[in-house]
Write an enzyme that holds these catalytic residues in place. Structure first.
Site, PDB file in Angstrom:
ATOM      1  N   CYS A   1     -43.783 -24.038  18.427  1.00 18.12           N
ATOM      2  CA  CYS A   1     -44.352 -23.726  17.110  1.00 18.12           C
ATOM      3  C   CYS A   1     -44.472 -22.210  16.993  1.00 18.12           C
ATOM      4  O   CYS A   1     -45.183 -21.574  17.778  1.00 18.12           O
ATOM      5  CB  CYS A   1     -45.725 -24.365  16.929  1.00 18.12           C
ATOM      6  SG  CYS A   1     -46.517 -23.776  15.405  1.00 18.12           S
TER       7      CYS A   1
ATOM      8  N   HIS B   1     -58.192 -10.738   8.444  1.00 16.69           N
ATOM      9  CA  HIS B   1     -58.984 -11.631   7.588  1.00 16.69           C
ATOM     10  C   HIS B   1     -60.345 -11.874   8.224  1.00 16.69           C
ATOM     11  O   HIS B   1     -60.589 -11.418   9.344  1.00 16.69           O
ATOM     12  CB  HIS B   1     -58.229 -12.909   7.219  1.00 16.69           C
ATOM     13  CG  HIS B   1     -58.029 -13.887   8.325  1.00 16.69           C
ATOM     14  ND1 HIS B   1     -59.047 -14.631   8.867  1.00 16.69           N
ATOM     15  CD2 HIS B   1     -56.904 -14.242   8.976  1.00 16.69           C
ATOM     16  CE1 HIS B   1     -58.560 -15.404   9.804  1.00 16.69           C
ATOM     17  NE2 HIS B   1     -57.267 -15.175   9.895  1.00 16.69           N
TER      18      HIS B   1
ATOM     19  N   LYS C   1     -53.335 -19.583   3.209  1.00 19.06           N
ATOM     20  CA  LYS C   1     -52.682 -18.930   2.064  1.00 19.06           C
ATOM     21  C   LYS C   1     -52.206 -19.979   1.076  1.00 19.06           C
ATOM     22  O   LYS C   1     -52.263 -19.779  -0.124  1.00 19.06           O
ATOM     23  CB  LYS C   1     -51.503 -18.091   2.554  1.00 19.06           C
ATOM     24  CG  LYS C   1     -51.999 -16.811   3.204  1.00 19.06           C
ATOM     25  CD  LYS C   1     -50.879 -15.793   3.355  1.00 19.06           C
ATOM     26  CE  LYS C   1     -51.374 -14.641   4.204  1.00 19.06           C
ATOM     27  NZ  LYS C   1     -50.631 -14.450   5.436  1.00 19.06           N
TER      28      LYS C   1
ATOM     29  N   LYS D   1     -60.391 -25.208   5.880  1.00 20.44           N
ATOM     30  CA  LYS D   1     -59.734 -24.151   6.633  1.00 20.44           C
ATOM     31  C   LYS D   1     -59.169 -23.116   5.651  1.00 20.44           C
ATOM     32  O   LYS D   1     -58.687 -23.483   4.585  1.00 20.44           O
ATOM     33  CB  LYS D   1     -58.571 -24.791   7.407  1.00 20.44           C
ATOM     34  CG  LYS D   1     -58.214 -23.993   8.595  1.00 20.44           C
ATOM     35  CD  LYS D   1     -57.176 -24.623   9.444  1.00 20.44           C
ATOM     36  CE  LYS D   1     -56.708 -23.451  10.264  1.00 20.44           C
ATOM     37  NZ  LYS D   1     -55.695 -23.373  11.010  1.00 20.44           N
TER      38      LYS D   1
ATOM     39  N   CYS E   1     -46.585 -28.946  12.684  1.00 28.25           N
ATOM     40  CA  CYS E   1     -47.825 -28.372  13.222  1.00 28.25           C
ATOM     41  C   CYS E   1     -48.950 -28.533  12.201  1.00 28.25           C
ATOM     42  O   CYS E   1     -48.832 -28.051  11.072  1.00 28.25           O
ATOM     43  CB  CYS E   1     -47.631 -26.898  13.548  1.00 28.25           C
ATOM     44  SG  CYS E   1     -49.187 -26.109  13.990  1.00 28.25           S
TER      45      CYS E   1
ATOM     46  N   HIS F   1     -60.858 -12.830  11.911  1.00 29.69           N
ATOM     47  CA  HIS F   1     -60.645 -11.822  12.966  1.00 29.69           C
ATOM     48  C   HIS F   1     -61.921 -11.034  13.260  1.00 29.69           C
ATOM     49  O   HIS F   1     -62.087 -10.496  14.350  1.00 29.69           O
ATOM     50  CB  HIS F   1     -59.548 -10.829  12.556  1.00 29.69           C
ATOM     51  CG  HIS F   1     -58.218 -11.472  12.357  1.00 29.69           C
ATOM     52  ND1 HIS F   1     -57.373 -11.135  11.338  1.00 29.69           N
ATOM     53  CD2 HIS F   1     -57.595 -12.451  13.061  1.00 29.69           C
ATOM     54  CE1 HIS F   1     -56.270 -11.871  11.418  1.00 29.69           C
ATOM     55  NE2 HIS F   1     -56.392 -12.680  12.448  1.00 29.69           N
TER      56      HIS F   1
ATOM     57  N   CYS G   1     -48.170 -21.093  16.213  1.00 32.32           N
ATOM     58  CA  CYS G   1     -49.068 -21.045  17.391  1.00 32.32           C
ATOM     59  C   CYS G   1     -48.491 -20.163  18.486  1.00 32.32           C
ATOM     60  O   CYS G   1     -49.179 -19.853  19.442  1.00 32.32           O
ATOM     61  CB  CYS G   1     -49.257 -22.432  18.004  1.00 32.32           C
ATOM     62  SG  CYS G   1     -49.919 -23.685  16.916  1.00 32.32           S
TER      63      CYS G   1
ATOM     64  N   HIS H   1     -50.305 -25.035  11.025  1.00 34.28           N
ATOM     65  CA  HIS H   1     -49.457 -24.109  10.267  1.00 34.28           C
ATOM     66  C   HIS H   1     -48.553 -24.801   9.251  1.00 34.28           C
ATOM     67  O   HIS H   1     -47.809 -24.130   8.542  1.00 34.28           O
ATOM     68  CB  HIS H   1     -48.626 -23.236  11.229  1.00 34.28           C
ATOM     69  CG  HIS H   1     -49.499 -22.409  12.127  1.00 34.28           C
ATOM     70  ND1 HIS H   1     -49.863 -22.803  13.382  1.00 34.28           N
ATOM     71  CD2 HIS H   1     -50.114 -21.228  11.899  1.00 34.28           C
ATOM     72  CE1 HIS H   1     -50.657 -21.892  13.922  1.00 34.28           C
ATOM     73  NE2 HIS H   1     -50.831 -20.931  13.045  1.00 34.28           N
TER      74      HIS H   1
HETATM   75  N1  MSP Z   1     -52.733 -12.812  19.226  1.00 35.10           N
HETATM   76  C1  MSP Z   1     -53.450 -13.957  19.594  1.00 35.10           C
HETATM   77  C2  MSP Z   1     -54.612 -13.593  20.511  1.00 35.10           C
HETATM   78  C3  MSP Z   1     -54.227 -12.923  21.796  1.00 35.10           C
HETATM   79  S1  MSP Z   1     -55.618 -12.606  22.799  1.00 35.10           S
HETATM   80  C4  MSP Z   1     -54.953 -12.051  24.228  1.00 35.10           C
HETATM   81  C5  MSP Z   1     -54.013 -14.663  18.350  1.00 35.10           C
HETATM   82  N2  MSP Z   1     -54.106 -13.934  17.240  1.00 35.10           N
HETATM   83  S2  MSP Z   1     -54.694 -14.490  15.849  1.00 35.10           S
HETATM   84  O1  MSP Z   1     -54.571 -13.408  14.927  1.00 35.10           O
HETATM   85  O2  MSP Z   1     -54.085 -15.721  15.507  1.00 35.10           O
HETATM   86  O3  MSP Z   1     -56.205 -14.763  16.121  1.00 35.10           O
HETATM   87  C6  MSP Z   1     -57.068 -13.734  16.588  1.00 35.10           C
HETATM   88  C7  MSP Z   1     -58.484 -14.241  16.719  1.00 35.10           C
HETATM   89  O4  MSP Z   1     -58.971 -14.576  15.415  1.00 35.10           O
HETATM   90  C8  MSP Z   1     -58.600 -15.508  17.562  1.00 35.10           C
HETATM   91  O5  MSP Z   1     -59.746 -15.443  18.382  1.00 35.10           O
HETATM   92  C9  MSP Z   1     -58.749 -16.592  16.528  1.00 35.10           C
HETATM   93  O6  MSP Z   1     -59.465 -17.710  16.986  1.00 35.10           O
HETATM   94  C10 MSP Z   1     -59.542 -15.848  15.483  1.00 35.10           C
HETATM   95  N3  MSP Z   1     -59.461 -16.499  14.185  1.00 35.10           N
HETATM   96  C11 MSP Z   1     -58.375 -16.632  13.386  1.00 35.10           C
HETATM   97  N4  MSP Z   1     -58.745 -17.351  12.284  1.00 35.10           N
HETATM   98  C12 MSP Z   1     -60.042 -17.680  12.362  1.00 35.10           C
HETATM   99  C13 MSP Z   1     -60.986 -18.242  11.498  1.00 35.10           C
HETATM  100  N5  MSP Z   1     -60.677 -18.745  10.315  1.00 35.10           N
HETATM  101  N6  MSP Z   1     -62.278 -18.238  11.894  1.00 35.10           N
HETATM  102  C14 MSP Z   1     -62.684 -17.662  13.058  1.00 35.10           C
HETATM  103  N7  MSP Z   1     -61.824 -17.109  13.888  1.00 35.10           N
HETATM  104  C15 MSP Z   1     -60.463 -17.306  13.691  1.00 35.10           C
HETATM  105  O7  MSP Z   1     -54.376 -15.810  18.462  1.00 35.10           O
END
Ligand code: MSP
Length: 474
Positions: free
Chosen positions: A125, A19, A297, A294, A144, A22, A128, A147
């Site tokens: 959680c 998304h 879904k 935020k 949480c 990421h 998280c 989530h």
């Molecule tokens: N798998 C762990 C990261 C492990 S790093 C050794 C994780 N994954 S995640 O898919 O939840 O998030 C991946 C990255 O995307 C994180 O840096 C997270 O902060 C970022 N984002 C997820 N949703 C986001 C937004 N809505 N906006 C900006 N970044 C966000 O955590």
């Protein structure tokens, strides 16, 4: 000083398609990688995906898909996404890679003197992938907030990493900026979290969770997903099987604000336990919000990054997320704002400027002698880039682009040409083109595809205005 720079991105969970959030880690790290290359450094840029843990296993199970097939499919989507975003990565790691698992087990063995086994009873959680303190449980009434899921009670025997062995040293490193945490206000938050941080449970019973890397010499336990995930930053370099001194410590690690706690507490503890130096900087970015909310879904406001990419191409995507999404704080994405930025800024400010200048130069048979041009970074730009204030640096260069539009209107090269003032026309156009190309150089870490196109327009023996607009309007 070594001319090698290692830059990392967080690796997203593959429990769904990518998304827009990421994209931030990937794009920010890519800007720094491209900027570092322009400064003459050899860069290694790691990206990848995090494939273990409850959340992924559960999702595959719910969908009735074998977990291996599920992660294979999603990992591919992430890799394609990274390609589409024009990320200049050198390494892509999957935590299900066999080599990664083997190296993680060796990392575990090397940490043994800081690991102990104890009975755990407490809250977890799945969203998280984190153990929750009783205080957090009480503050959030058992649900949480991120989530909207109830915390789960876990009662089992686990391995623990003795954070207490490293607390003071980590505190010192962060406080003194030996490990620089940006932005500054996050550093304060992290120091507080560190003070309150208990030892961390770093395994789960294999009966409860089979989808992970087995703890070496204890089949009844599987590694906690964060131990496995954080290790990726060094296993991708070959640690502990290879000497990683040429690349480690990382110059910059990019993570979202929600996962800074893992990177500023567990990660330094692991590195200290392994006798490895700490990364130089951890940059924590904010969240992409949608209409101030935020993305979720359940609210139904999730923006599909592929839709954004398909709308106006990769550089429009990069432009919005690197300039209008502030590097450090939460910022909004809406289709209206995105369209306005595309039309008013990319198409008008930049696209029209290039078209106008190239047309004037071509009509007046003026070409630029590229060899005589010396590209340089303005000091204001470097100041921002070196502090990782990318959106600010981008704003600064955009001010230059807007300034050039004003200059062209004021200096009116077309009127000079019409009056037969050949020399003045030439001087005026060469001045404008030189400044545009220098701004283009500073823009190149942000919108690399566009800046190469612009360079090509002005680089040839004869200037050829783009046949199709750089940013076509509908
Ligand atoms: N798998 C762990 C990261 C492990 S790093 C050794 C994780 N994954 S995640 O898919 O939840 O998030 C991946 C990255 O995307 C994180 O840096 C997270 O902060 C970022 N984002 C997820 N949703 C986001 C937004 N809505 N906006 C900006 N970044 C966000 O955590």
């Amino acid at each position: 000083m070594s001319n090698k720079v290692y830059i990392t991105t967080a690796i997203p969970y593959v429990n769904g398609a990518p998304h827009v959030g990421h994209a931030l880690d990937y794009c920010l790290a890519d800007v720094y990688a491209r900027y570092s290359r322009l400064r003459g450094f050899e860069v290694r840029l790691q990206t990848g995906v995090d494939e273990h843990g409850n959340k992924i296993y559960q999702k595959a199970f719910d969908m009735g898909v074998p977990v291996n097939a599920y992660v294979d499919g999603n990992a591919k989507k992430f890799r394609d996404f990274i390609e589409k975003l024009d990320i200049s990565y050198t390494d892509f790691i999957r935590t299900t890679d066999e080599a990664h698992a083997r190296m993680c087990q060796e990392i575990w063995r090397r940490l043994l003197s800081h690991i102990y086994k104890a009975e755990y009873e407490g809250w977890y959680c799945d969203g998280c992938e984190r153990f929750i303190t009783q205080k957090e449980y009480d503050d959030n009434s058992g649900v949480c907030p991120d989530h909207q899921k109830e915390y789960k009670k876990i009662s089992e025997e686990n391995y623990y990493l003795r954070i207490s062995d490293f607390k003071d040293k980590i505190h010192k490193a962060i406080e003194s900026d030996e490990l620089l945490i940006l932005p500054e206000f996050r550093k304060k938050e992290v120091l507080k979290l560190l003070e309150e941080s208990p030892d961390v449970s770093i395994s789960r019973s294999a009966e409860q969770l089979s989808w992970g890397i087995p703890v070496p010499d204890d089949e009844s336990q599987v590694m906690y997903v964060w131990i496995d995930a954080l290790s990726n930053y060094i296993t991708v370099l070959g640690y502990p099987e290879e000497n990683i001194d040429t690349w480690w410590p990382a110059e910059a690690q990019f993570v979202g604000k929600d996962i800074l706690r893992f990177h500023a507490i567990i990660w330094p503890a692991m590195l200290m336990g392994l006798g490895l130096p700490l990364p130089k900087t951890i940059i924590s970015h904010g969240f992409v919000l949608v209409d101030g909310q935020k993305m979720s879904k359940s609210i139904g406001n999730v923006v599909d990054p592929i839709d954004v990419l398909n709308r106006h191409g990769v550089d429009a995507f990069r432009y919005y997320f690197l300039r209008h999404i502030d590097t450090f704080s939460d910022s909004d994405f809406t289709w209206e704002k995105f369209e306005a930025a595309y039309n008013n800024e990319l198409a008008n400010d930049l696209g029209n400027l290039v078209q106008r200048l190239a047309t004037l130069a071509s009509k007046n048979h003026i070409a630029i002698d590229n060899d005589s041009l010396e590209y340089k970074f303005d000091s204001e730009y470097t100041k921002c880039m070196d502090k990782f204030e990318f959106s600010k640096a981008f704003d600064y260069v955009w001010g230059k682009i807007q300034g050039l539009n004003k200059r062209i209107d004021n200096e009116k090269p077309w009127a000079l040409a019409k009056n037969g003032e050949v020399e003045k026309t030439q001087k005026c156009l060469l001045g404008l083109m030189g400044d545009l190309l220098n701004a283009n150089y500073m823009l190149s870490p942000f919108i690399p595809g566009t800046t190469s196109r612009i360079y090509e327009v002005f680089a040839g023996e004869e200037i050829a205005p783009p046949k199709t607009p750089l940013f076509p309007k509908d």
